[in-house]
Enzyme design. Sequence first.
Site, PDB file in Angstrom:
ATOM      1  N   LYS A   1     -18.406   9.290 -30.126  1.00 23.50           N
ATOM      2  CA  LYS A   1     -17.916  10.617 -30.896  1.00 23.50           C
ATOM      3  C   LYS A   1     -19.496  12.755 -31.210  1.00 23.50           C
ATOM      4  O   LYS A   1     -19.205  12.969 -31.797  1.00 23.50           O
ATOM      5  CB  LYS A   1     -18.248  10.672 -32.835  1.00 23.50           C
ATOM      6  CG  LYS A   1     -17.135   9.578 -33.226  1.00 23.50           C
ATOM      7  CD  LYS A   1     -17.380   7.820 -33.899  1.00 23.50           C
ATOM      8  CE  LYS A   1     -16.999   8.927 -35.177  1.00 23.50           C
ATOM      9  NZ  LYS A   1     -17.029   7.742 -36.579  1.00 23.50           N
TER      10      LYS A   1
ATOM     11  N   LYS B   1     -22.304  12.306 -31.632  1.00 23.81           N
ATOM     12  CA  LYS B   1     -23.332  11.949 -33.367  1.00 23.81           C
ATOM     13  C   LYS B   1     -24.297  11.039 -33.479  1.00 23.81           C
ATOM     14  O   LYS B   1     -24.518  10.262 -32.657  1.00 23.81           O
ATOM     15  CB  LYS B   1     -22.142  11.362 -34.234  1.00 23.81           C
ATOM     16  CG  LYS B   1     -20.704  12.431 -35.043  1.00 23.81           C
ATOM     17  CD  LYS B   1     -20.409  11.859 -36.529  1.00 23.81           C
ATOM     18  CE  LYS B   1     -19.926  12.159 -36.984  1.00 23.81           C
ATOM     19  NZ  LYS B   1     -19.144  12.065 -38.377  1.00 23.81           N
TER      20      LYS B   1
HETATM   21  N1  C2G Z   1     -15.401  12.796 -46.630  1.00 22.51           N
HETATM   22  C1  C2G Z   1     -14.313  13.108 -46.989  1.00 22.51           C
HETATM   23  N2  C2G Z   1     -15.208  14.157 -47.680  1.00 22.51           N
HETATM   24  C2  C2G Z   1     -16.024  15.044 -46.641  1.00 22.51           C
HETATM   25  C3  C2G Z   1     -16.761  14.312 -46.240  1.00 22.51           C
HETATM   26  C4  C2G Z   1     -16.727  12.781 -44.989  1.00 22.51           C
HETATM   27  O1  C2G Z   1     -13.769  12.695 -47.841  1.00 22.51           O
HETATM   28  N3  C2G Z   1     -16.742  15.965 -47.330  1.00 22.51           N
HETATM   29  C5  C2G Z   1     -14.740  11.358 -45.475  1.00 22.51           C
HETATM   30  C6  C2G Z   1     -14.694  11.572 -44.697  1.00 22.51           C
HETATM   31  O2  C2G Z   1     -12.366  12.249 -44.437  1.00 22.51           O
HETATM   32  C7  C2G Z   1     -14.068  10.403 -43.531  1.00 22.51           C
HETATM   33  C8  C2G Z   1     -15.241   9.429 -44.486  1.00 22.51           C
HETATM   34  O3  C2G Z   1     -15.478  10.300 -45.226  1.00 22.51           O
HETATM   35  O4  C2G Z   1     -12.297   9.262 -43.922  1.00 22.51           O
HETATM   36  C9  C2G Z   1     -16.052   8.931 -43.289  1.00 22.51           C
HETATM   37  O5  C2G Z   1     -16.818  10.053 -42.972  1.00 22.51           O
HETATM   38  P1  C2G Z   1     -17.572  10.303 -41.602  1.00 22.51           P
HETATM   39  O6  C2G Z   1     -18.608   9.500 -41.252  1.00 22.51           O
HETATM   40  O7  C2G Z   1     -17.995  12.281 -40.867  1.00 22.51           O
HETATM   41  O8  C2G Z   1     -16.466   9.654 -40.544  1.00 22.51           O
HETATM   42  P2  C2G Z   1     -15.800   9.795 -39.335  1.00 22.51           P
HETATM   43  O9  C2G Z   1     -16.697  10.144 -38.509  1.00 22.51           O
HETATM   44  O10 C2G Z   1     -14.619  11.076 -39.357  1.00 22.51           O
HETATM   45  O11 C2G Z   1     -15.337   8.039 -39.071  1.00 22.51           O
HETATM   46  O12 C2G Z   1     -12.404   5.738 -36.705  1.00 22.51           O
HETATM   47  C10 C2G Z   1     -12.460   6.301 -37.455  1.00 22.51           C
HETATM   48  C11 C2G Z   1     -13.396   7.225 -37.260  1.00 22.51           C
HETATM   49  O13 C2G Z   1     -14.802   6.306 -37.441  1.00 22.51           O
HETATM   50  C12 C2G Z   1     -13.761   8.066 -38.872  1.00 22.51           C
END
Ligand code: C2G
Length: 139
Positions: free
Chosen positions: A45, A47
């Site tokens: 990712k 990240k």
């Molecule tokens: N999220 C949200 N609102 C935000 C930020 C994040 O609803 N303002 C939600 C994202 O949509 C996700 C969850 O919080 O459902 C976690 O966000 P992230 O840590 O950014 O996860 P991500 O990198 O999207 O990882 O296999 C799937 C991935 O691991 C998802």
Amino acid sequence: MKRVITYGTFDLLHYGHIELLKRAKALGDYLIVALSTDEFNRVEKNKYCYFSYEQRKSLLEAIRYVDLVIPEENWEQKKTDVHEYHIDTFVIGDDWEGKFDFLKDEGVEVVYLSRTPEISTTQIKKDMAGGKDSEKLKG
Ligand code: C2G
């Protein structure tokens, strides 16, 4: 008992994450969070987390909506996780809309929830880096 699962990095935990977890839990009785490991984040990712996996895990475990935290180590594990953990519903933010529909073939309900606007880990990092000049941090 309706079992729900969601996946994510959850770095610099914020209210957008909490809103997602709250709504995910409301869809069932037991919520599992598959938390991206540091290696998965870095390799797959691109990240680089502020908090380590163990730190992010302990934060999530302190949230009333979360019942179990397991590691997310690769993209493929969802297909087996849903059977191993007897999942009824897969939930994730709608930034992933459509990406995990294949889980329906595993007999799992797939739900995409709206993201909470205006907050993201990336934005927090930008605002903090901006220091006193950042709009967000003006006293
Ligand atoms: N999220 C949200 N609102 C935000 C930020 C994040 O609803 N303002 C939600 C994202 O949509 C996700 C969850 O919080 O459902 C976690 O966000 P992230 O840590 O950014 O996860 P991500 O990198 O999207 O990882 O296999 C799937 C991935 O691991 C998802």
